[in-house]
Scaffold this motif. Structure first.
Motif, mmCIF file in Angstrom:
data_model
loop_
_atom_site.group_PDB
_atom_site.id
_atom_site.type_symbol
_atom_site.label_atom_id
_atom_site.label_comp_id
_atom_site.label_asym_id
_atom_site.label_seq_id
_atom_site.Cartn_x
_atom_site.Cartn_y
_atom_site.Cartn_z
ATOM 1 N N LYS A 57 26.365 4.862 3.673
ATOM 2 C CA LYS A 57 26.119 5.136 2.246
ATOM 3 C C LYS A 57 26.553 3.951 1.391
ATOM 4 N N ARG A 58 27.727 3.405 1.703
ATOM 5 C CA ARG A 58 28.205 2.237 0.951
ATOM 6 C C ARG A 58 27.248 1.065 1.116
ATOM 7 N N ALA A 59 26.805 0.835 2.334
ATOM 8 C CA ALA A 59 25.892 -0.274 2.600
ATOM 9 C C ALA A 59 24.554 -0.065 1.891
ATOM 10 N N SER A 60 24.045 1.161 1.900
ATOM 11 C CA SER A 60 22.749 1.402 1.260
ATOM 12 C C SER A 60 22.811 1.128 -0.236
ATOM 13 N N LEU A 61 23.903 1.540 -0.872
ATOM 14 C CA LEU A 61 24.043 1.279 -2.309
ATOM 15 C C LEU A 61 24.206 -0.209 -2.602
ATOM 16 N N ALA A 62 25.014 -0.889 -1.798
ATOM 17 C CA ALA A 62 25.224 -2.322 -2.006
ATOM 18 C C ALA A 62 23.928 -3.100 -1.778
ATOM 19 N N LEU A 63 23.196 -2.763 -0.720
ATOM 20 C CA LEU A 63 21.941 -3.463 -0.450
ATOM 21 C C LEU A 63 20.898 -3.172 -1.522
ATOM 22 N N GLY A 64 20.896 -1.950 -2.028
ATOM 23 C CA GLY A 64 19.999 -1.623 -3.138
ATOM 24 C C GLY A 64 20.315 -2.446 -4.369
ATOM 25 N N LEU A 65 21.583 -2.594 -4.666
ATOM 26 C CA LEU A 65 21.995 -3.389 -5.823
ATOM 27 C C LEU A 65 21.627 -4.864 -5.631
ATOM 28 N N ILE A 66 21.841 -5.378 -4.444
ATOM 29 C CA ILE A 66 21.486 -6.775 -4.165
ATOM 30 C C ILE A 66 19.980 -6.973 -4.309
ATOM 31 N N PHE A 67 19.207 -6.046 -3.758
ATOM 32 C CA PHE A 67 17.746 -6.127 -3.854
ATOM 33 C C PHE A 67 17.306 -6.089 -5.316
ATOM 34 N N TRP A 68 17.898 -5.225 -6.095
ATOM 35 C CA TRP A 68 17.573 -5.128 -7.522
ATOM 36 C C TRP A 68 17.941 -6.419 -8.253
ATOM 37 N N ARG A 69 19.092 -6.983 -7.922
ATOM 38 C CA ARG A 69 19.551 -8.191 -8.610
ATOM 39 C C ARG A 69 18.704 -9.402 -8.248
ATOM 40 N N ILE A 70 18.308 -9.570 -6.993
ATOM 41 C CA ILE A 70 17.495 -10.751 -6.650
ATOM 42 C C ILE A 70 16.089 -10.628 -7.221
ATOM 43 N N LEU A 105 0.828 -1.208 0.000
ATOM 44 C CA LEU A 105 0.000 0.000 0.000
ATOM 45 C C LEU A 105 0.863 1.260 0.000
ATOM 46 N N TYR A 106 1.925 1.246 0.780
ATOM 47 C CA TYR A 106 2.818 2.403 0.848
ATOM 48 C C TYR A 106 3.840 2.414 -0.287
ATOM 49 N N TYR A 107 4.306 1.238 -0.661
ATOM 50 C CA TYR A 107 5.342 1.119 -1.689
ATOM 51 C C TYR A 107 4.853 0.129 -2.748
ATOM 52 N N PRO A 108 3.987 0.591 -3.637
ATOM 53 C CA PRO A 108 3.327 -0.317 -4.577
ATOM 54 C C PRO A 108 4.223 -0.849 -5.689
ATOM 55 N N THR A 109 5.245 -0.113 -6.076
ATOM 56 C CA THR A 109 6.103 -0.572 -7.165
ATOM 57 C C THR A 109 7.461 -0.995 -6.629
ATOM 58 N N PHE A 110 8.149 -1.776 -7.436
ATOM 59 C CA PHE A 110 9.488 -2.187 -7.034
ATOM 60 C C PHE A 110 10.408 -0.970 -6.887
ATOM 61 N N ALA A 111 10.262 0.001 -7.763
ATOM 62 C CA ALA A 111 11.085 1.225 -7.687
ATOM 63 C C ALA A 111 10.847 1.959 -6.369
ATOM 64 N N ASP A 112 9.613 2.000 -5.902
ATOM 65 C CA ASP A 112 9.302 2.631 -4.611
ATOM 66 C C ASP A 112 9.980 1.890 -3.466
ATOM 67 N N LYS A 113 9.931 0.570 -3.510
ATOM 68 C CA LYS A 113 10.552 -0.252 -2.478
ATOM 69 C C LYS A 113 12.074 -0.066 -2.473
ATOM 70 N N LEU A 114 12.664 -0.100 -3.645
ATOM 71 C CA LEU A 114 14.103 0.067 -3.781
ATOM 72 C C LEU A 114 14.545 1.442 -3.279
ATOM 73 N N THR A 115 13.807 2.468 -3.651
ATOM 74 C CA THR A 115 14.136 3.827 -3.224
ATOM 75 C C THR A 115 14.073 3.951 -1.711
ATOM 76 N N HIS A 116 13.033 3.413 -1.109
ATOM 77 C CA HIS A 116 12.904 3.491 0.350
ATOM 78 C C HIS A 116 14.029 2.728 1.042
ATOM 79 N N LEU A 117 14.370 1.578 0.538
ATOM 80 C CA LEU A 117 15.451 0.790 1.123
ATOM 81 C C LEU A 117 16.763 1.566 1.111
#
Length: 90
Positions: A74-87, A47-59
């Protein structure tokens, strides 16, 4: 949309690996695990993060701005975002 999510243990291990490879202060603040769990629960809410892009941005934004780790947020946020996008692409 069927999305795979990782857990807090994976987030902390990723951060530890980043610190090991690039340097910095290891560790997580006392309330850091609760903050990370909160971020993961929020992005599961369609409901709050309906699209994958919304979820990725919030993460990425939340891990960066909540300062859960003693160093390397900052390094961790970028790495976790990339991992989330890849899975998501699996």
């Amino acid at each position: 949309m069927n999305i795979l999510y990782f857990d807090v243990v994976h987030m902390v291990r990723t951060h530890d690996w980043i610190i090991e490879k690039s340097g910095g202060l290891a560790g997580i603040y006392p309330d850091g695990q609760d903050k990370l769990e909160s971020v993961l629960e929020h992005i599961k809410n369609d409901l709050y993060y309906p699209t994958f892009a919304d979820k990725l941005t919030h993460l990425v934004y939340s891990v960066n701005k909540l300062h859960t780790f003693c160093d390397g947020n900052k390094r961790a946020s970028l790495a976790l975002g990339l991992i989330f996008w890849r899975i998501k692409r699996l």
